[in-house]
Scaffold this motif. Structure first.
Motif, mmCIF file in Angstrom:
data_model
loop_
_atom_site.group_PDB
_atom_site.id
_atom_site.type_symbol
_atom_site.label_atom_id
_atom_site.label_comp_id
_atom_site.label_asym_id
_atom_site.label_seq_id
_atom_site.Cartn_x
_atom_site.Cartn_y
_atom_site.Cartn_z
ATOM 1 N N ILE A 149 -7.165 3.435 -10.905
ATOM 2 C CA ILE A 149 -6.406 3.093 -9.703
ATOM 3 C C ILE A 149 -7.174 2.086 -8.864
ATOM 4 O O ILE A 149 -6.599 1.118 -8.353
ATOM 5 N N GLY A 150 -8.464 2.306 -8.744
ATOM 6 C CA GLY A 150 -9.300 1.355 -7.999
ATOM 7 C C GLY A 150 -9.254 -0.032 -8.610
ATOM 8 O O GLY A 150 -9.185 -1.043 -7.894
ATOM 9 N N LEU A 151 -9.286 -0.087 -9.928
ATOM 10 C CA LEU A 151 -9.220 -1.385 -10.594
ATOM 11 C C LEU A 151 -7.874 -2.066 -10.376
ATOM 12 O O LEU A 151 -7.812 -3.286 -10.154
ATOM 13 N N VAL A 178 -5.831 -1.652 -7.794
ATOM 14 C CA VAL A 178 -5.789 -2.088 -6.395
ATOM 15 C C VAL A 178 -6.642 -3.339 -6.219
ATOM 16 O O VAL A 178 -6.218 -4.304 -5.568
ATOM 17 N N ALA A 179 -7.824 -3.345 -6.801
ATOM 18 C CA ALA A 179 -8.693 -4.527 -6.699
ATOM 19 C C ALA A 179 -8.033 -5.749 -7.336
ATOM 20 O O ALA A 179 -8.096 -6.859 -6.793
ATOM 21 N N LEU A 233 0.835 -1.209 0.000
ATOM 22 C CA LEU A 233 0.000 0.000 0.000
ATOM 23 C C LEU A 233 0.867 1.256 0.000
ATOM 24 O O LEU A 233 0.520 2.248 -0.625
ATOM 25 N N ASN A 263 -4.555 15.190 -7.932
ATOM 26 C CA ASN A 263 -5.354 13.969 -7.990
ATOM 27 C C ASN A 263 -6.204 13.883 -9.248
ATOM 28 O O ASN A 263 -6.614 12.801 -9.632
ATOM 29 N N LEU A 312 -9.279 7.928 -10.969
ATOM 30 C CA LEU A 312 -9.503 7.138 -9.766
ATOM 31 C C LEU A 312 -10.052 5.751 -10.078
ATOM 32 O O LEU A 312 -9.732 4.788 -9.380
ATOM 33 N N LEU A 313 -10.843 5.648 -11.094
ATOM 34 C CA LEU A 313 -11.391 4.346 -11.453
ATOM 35 C C LEU A 313 -10.283 3.376 -11.835
ATOM 36 O O LEU A 313 -10.273 2.225 -11.390
#
Length: 189
Positions: free
Chosen positions: A174-176, A178-179, A6, A166, A171-172
């Motif tokens: 990055i979220g993908l 991380v997931a 992280l 930012n 953000l989407l």
């Protein structure tokens, strides 16, 4: 192990700006990164230029007064300048292109031509027109009153950079990522 992963993911978002000695030096460094997020000109009647009370920021040593600027009227008029409660006035005129503005005691006397360098609902940067080598104070830097009365000039410029840092990263996506990393870690566990 999860903490280090992280930390690696968050590292690009925790960038620290270097220390700058002057307002102009920091603006020159920051402006290329945020200029793309600026309003294109000063022409719309609902432009933040006319709707926001601006506090002028300075790096002058020992300057503690609050300078509040309010642009009255549309495209041409008076600037109400309040310095620690003492009310004064200047004039301004926005040129037809909307990219330049004249500010001074009157439009034709003791005035200067500035170009719009950056404008959004929280920050206003004007660059004085002319040869930079001949100009001692090249930029006028203003912040919304709520920001300008609480922060110093360098903290305000850091806030400007943080505001748009930012938005350069979707953000989407990055979220993908991380997931996907979490799914891989769970799969190979």
């Amino acid at each position: 192990m999860d903490d280090r992963l992280l930390d690696k993911i968050a590292e690009p978002f925790n960038l620290q700006l270097p220390e700058y000695a002057t307002l102009e030096e920091m603006i020159e460094s920051v402006l290329p990164a945020v200029a793309q997020f600026s309003e294109p000109n000063l022409l719309p009647e609902d432009s933040p230029l006319y709707t926001v009370n601006w506090v002028r920021m300075t790096d002058r040593p020992g300057a503690t007064e609050v300078q509040l600027y309010t642009f009255q009227d549309y495209m041409r008029g008076e600037i109400r300048v309040v310095i620690d409660g003492k009310v004064d006035a200047q004039t301004y005129e926005v040129e037809e292109s909307g990219e330049r503005i004249i500010i001074g005691q009157s439009v034709m006397r003791d005035s200067f031509l500035y170009e719009l360098a950056f404008l959004d609902e929280d920050f206003l940067l004007l660059r004085r027109h002319g040869n930079a080598a001949n100009i001692t104070e090249r930029y006028l830097f203003f912040c919304r009153e709520a920001i300008g009365t609480r922060l110093t000039w360098n903290e305000a410029l850091e806030r400007l950079v943080d505001k748009y840092r930012n938005s350069q990263f979707p953000l989407l996506a990055i979220g993908l990522v991380v997931a996907a990393l979490i799914a891989l870690m769970l799969y190979f566990r």
